[in-house]
Write a protein that holds these residues in place. Structure first.
Motif, PDB file in Angstrom:
ATOM      1  N   ASN A 117      46.714  22.159 -89.326  1.00 26.64           N
ATOM      2  CA  ASN A 117      45.703  21.694 -90.284  1.00 26.64           C
ATOM      3  C   ASN A 117      46.104  22.006 -91.726  1.00 26.64           C
ATOM      4  O   ASN A 117      45.248  22.265 -92.576  1.00 26.64           O
ATOM      5  CB  ASN A 117      44.353  22.344 -89.969  1.00 26.64           C
ATOM      6  CG  ASN A 117      43.806  21.947 -88.624  1.00 26.64           C
ATOM      7  OD1 ASN A 117      43.167  20.914 -88.473  1.00 26.64           O
ATOM      8  ND2 ASN A 117      44.061  22.777 -87.614  1.00 26.64           N
ATOM      9  N   ASN A 162      44.407  20.679 -94.924  1.00 23.88           N
ATOM     10  CA  ASN A 162      43.074  21.191 -95.298  1.00 23.88           C
ATOM     11  C   ASN A 162      43.157  22.407 -96.222  1.00 23.88           C
ATOM     12  O   ASN A 162      42.135  22.863 -96.739  1.00 23.88           O
ATOM     13  CB  ASN A 162      42.285  21.583 -94.044  1.00 23.88           C
ATOM     14  CG  ASN A 162      41.948  20.385 -93.189  1.00 23.88           C
ATOM     15  OD1 ASN A 162      41.802  19.270 -93.692  1.00 23.88           O
ATOM     16  ND2 ASN A 162      41.845  20.602 -91.875  1.00 23.88           N
ATOM     17  N   TYR A 163      44.357  22.936 -96.412  1.00 26.19           N
ATOM     18  CA  TYR A 163      44.524  24.158 -97.203  1.00 26.19           C
ATOM     19  C   TYR A 163      45.616  23.918 -98.255  1.00 26.19           C
ATOM     20  O   TYR A 163      46.768  24.335 -98.085  1.00 26.19           O
ATOM     21  CB  TYR A 163      44.896  25.337 -96.301  1.00 26.19           C
ATOM     22  CG  TYR A 163      43.995  25.462 -95.089  1.00 26.19           C
ATOM     23  CD1 TYR A 163      42.692  25.939 -95.211  1.00 26.19           C
ATOM     24  CD2 TYR A 163      44.438  25.051 -93.828  1.00 26.19           C
ATOM     25  CE1 TYR A 163      41.857  26.026 -94.107  1.00 26.19           C
ATOM     26  CE2 TYR A 163      43.610  25.139 -92.723  1.00 26.19           C
ATOM     27  CZ  TYR A 163      42.314  25.616 -92.868  1.00 26.19           C
ATOM     28  OH  TYR A 163      41.482  25.693 -91.781  1.00 26.19           O
ATOM     29  N   ASP A 170      37.493  28.828 -90.075  1.00 33.21           N
ATOM     30  CA  ASP A 170      37.605  27.501 -89.462  1.00 33.21           C
ATOM     31  C   ASP A 170      38.055  27.607 -88.011  1.00 33.21           C
ATOM     32  O   ASP A 170      37.623  26.831 -87.155  1.00 33.21           O
ATOM     33  CB  ASP A 170      38.605  26.644 -90.247  1.00 33.21           C
ATOM     34  CG  ASP A 170      38.076  26.277 -91.628  1.00 33.21           C
ATOM     35  OD1 ASP A 170      36.863  26.461 -91.858  1.00 33.21           O
ATOM     36  OD2 ASP A 170      38.869  25.804 -92.467  1.00 33.21           O
TER      37      ASP A 170
END
Length: 655
Positions: free
Chosen positions: A509, A512-513, A620
């Motif tokens: 992911n 997302n960061y 998350d």
């Protein structure tokens, strides 16, 4: 702890709601355990205004959340978390707190609060005569003292001076000095029966005899005035010499006047108190005393002087009390609190004084009427014969063969209480300071208290059956605690320790960061244009932030503020009007400030490393684990939903 509060705090919100009687239907089952429409509707409506995520207000989505919630509770029970000692203790503690709202008579409590507050608005000056009498006195002794106090009242009403009678006959040791005068006092300062006599007797009149735990009193009301509130003062005190030596007394008078002269010349009160005051408890604090109201100190002169000062920092002239010479400084006046402000404090006082007996007695009367107690009179008579005068000396012993008393002594509802239990209760009561006489009356007294205790225990144990709202609160609190323990075990601990899982989740992911552009900068700001020019020159010479501040600021004047660090694009610390490019910017003015920015390095946008965003990744990852976990729970437990009933529920809620 904040997370735990989130999971259990909603239980507090439901308390006090009206629970309408509705025809509940089965909404869904988990392993054939039914869950009903009334609970779903109640919880949905209660939480409607609390959720910020609009999707959670959607009934279909909320229904799935509710099923997930109940699945987790089933999992917790399957794992046996409900048997955890800490969980049971916490649940027991919460139930005890919640039950307090039911184990009282709210009507009587309200009346006592209103009465106490109304009395607190006034101050009564009263004198009294006390004839001492133990609470457990024999009837003949009680009657004798009562006749004596009546005779004294008659003499006072016939014109004899009340103060002289107090000096001569009162068994309050202070009466010899104060003629029975207690000064001014307000509510909660005297024992409750005495207070009631003082506040219900008209000014100038003498009460009928009033019984307190100290004995019988006559109360004469000398004056009634509005409550003056409370006051905080500081004082300088020179104590009277122990032997009343006239020379020392005169020396103290001279010294206190000299101290007062120093104050008038501008010397600091607090410093003089530390140097000269002989009140050791307050001298080190500059003479500061705890706040007080009328009747709380043993010197009326001191109180009157304190309340006579009008403005903060006003200082009295030297004055004398029975303890010595004083100079007083007013710190603050505290007016009477409003009812709402005083309510919590009054509730605490009521719980600690004799008023609480009225609440307890009222509840006991209601429980006696609610639960019809049947007594085995034959067994009771048998027990009464066992008790003799040794009880008064705490030398009475239980019978050797308790089996003879194991029969049913009393019963109510589905509860049976045996004679042996009452005998053990009696044995423990030997230490009670209140022991009525004669012995037959004593056993009846303790029996009634025993019955009241058993009724209260039964009532407490059955609160869930008596009050649907109480049962609902406890059910939700119970589930909330279980859910917290389950989440900690199954999700939170795993998400914190599963380093490989966290790393893989971050890798999958990464988008997302992401970092925006970042700038390694020194930012200098000032309100002075000439200082800005000097700062610009220093930055051009590659001077550090510390060097710039050391050059342009003095001990007394801060000419520049400087900040250094790496800031992400859009950060409020970065000036809005200065283009961010490598090197030294021009001087730019924004409002009243002049800014210069030196950009040492520009880091372009890109993904964050795991270390740079670990906190967010872990959160998350927790959510990811929970979402997948709920799906697994649906496979582990058999869930059946009643769509027809749910459709009807949606229509009902939307109306």
């Amino acid at each position: 702890m904040k997370i735990k509060f989130f999971y259990v705090a909603f239980a507090l919100l439901i308390f006090g709601l009206n629970f309408a009687q509705t025809n509940k239907q089965v909404l869904f089952t988990i392993e054939d355990q039914p869950y009903y429409t009334d609970e779903f509707i109640r919880v949905y409506n209660k939480n409607l205004d609390l959720v910020k995520d609009e999707s959670q207000k959607d009934l279909d989505h909320y229904f799935e959340l509710f099923i997930g919630y109940k699945l987790k509770i089933n999992k917790a029970n399957k794992l046996g978390l409900q048997h955890n000692t800490q969980y049971q203790n916490e649940l027991k503690s919460y139930r005890g707190q919640l039950a307090k709202n039911y184990l009282t008579d709210s009507k009587v409590t309200k009346e006592l609060l209103e009465e106490g507050y109304a009395r607190s608005l006034k101050e009564v000056n009263a004198s009294h005569i006390l004839l001492s009498l133990e609470e457990s006195a024999k009837p003949e002794d009680t009657l004798r003292v009562y006749k004596q106090i009546l005779e004294l009242r008659k003499r006072a009403l016939n014109g004899e001076d009340f103060g002289n009678l107090a000096m001569q006959f009162s068994q309050d040791p202070s009466a010899k000095e104060n003629k029975g005068n207690l000064g001014y006092f307000s509510a909660f300062r005297m024992v409750y029966p005495f207070e009631t006599a003082a506040f219900t007797t008209p000014k100038g009149e003498i009460s009928l005899p009033v019984r307190t735990r100290f004995g019988y009193h006559l109360v004469k009301v000398n004056d009634i005035r509005d409550n003056r509130g409370e006051v905080t003062v500081a004082h300088i005190m020179l104590m009277n010499p122990a032997d009343d030596n006239p020379d020392e007394m005169e020396k103290n008078k001279t010294t206190i006047n000299e101290i007062y002269a120093k104050i008038q010349q501008g010397e600091e009160f607090e410093a003089l108190a530390k140097q000269f005051s002989q009140d050791k408890s307050s001298a080190s604090k500059g003479g500061l005393l705890n706040r007080f109201g009328s009747g709380q100190l043993s010197s009326e002169e001191f109180e009157n002087t304190a309340f006579g000062l009008q403005k903060p920092n006003e200082i009295s002239k030297p004055f004398q009390t029975q303890f010595g010479w004083h100079i007083m400084k007013l710190i603050e006046k505290h007016p009477i609190k409003t009812f709402d402000e005083a309510k919590g404090e009054m509730e605490n006082k009521i719980s600690r004084d004799e008023r609480s007996r009225k609440i307890t007695e009222s509840l006991n009367e209601k429980l006696r009427a609610k639960y019809k107690v049947k007594r085995n009179d034959a067994l009771y008579a048998k027990i009464k014969k066992l008790v003799d005068d040794r009880f008064y000396e705490s030398n009475w012993d239980l019978p050797t063969n308790m089996k003879d008393f194991n029969g049913e002594l009393l019963s109510f509802e589905d509860k049976k209480v045996y004679g042996s239990l009452f005998l053990n209760y009696l044995n423990a009561q030997q230490k009670n300071p209140v022991q009525p006489r004669p012995i037959g009356k004593l056993v009846d007294f303790h029996y009634q208290n025993f019955v009241d205790s058993e009724l209260n225990l039964y009532y407490n144990a059955n609160l869930e059956n008596e009050f649907p709202e109480f049962a609902a609160v406890m059910e939700e609190y119970r589930d909330g605690l279980l859910l917290f323990d389950l989440m900690e075990k199954e999700i939170w601990e795993k998400s914190k320790t599963d380093t490989l899982g966290i790393k893989a989740f971050h890798e999958a992911n990464k988008l997302n960061y992401m970092w925006k552009n970042r700038y390694d900068v020194i930012i200098v700001s000032t309100t002075k244009a000439d200082v800005a020019k000097k700062a610009h020159k220093l930055l051009a010479k590659n001077k550090s932030m510390e060097e710039i501040k050391a050059t342009l600021n003095t001990k007394d004047i801060i000419n520049v503020m400087a900040t250094a660090g790496t800031f992400e694009e859009g950060n409020d610390a970065l000036p809005k009007t200065i283009p961010l490019k490598k090197g030294l910017s021009e001087i730019k003015q924004e409002g009243n400030y002049f800014y210069i920015v030196k950009v040492n390095e520009i880091k372009e946008a890109g993904p964050k490393t795991l270390e740079e965003c670990k906190g967010r990744v872990v959160n998350d990852y927790q959510q990811y684990l929970e979402e997948n976990w709920v799906s697994n729970l649906k496979s582990e437990f058999k869930v059946k939903t009643n769509q027809e009933v749910f459709t009807a529920v949606k229509k009902q809620i939307k109306q």
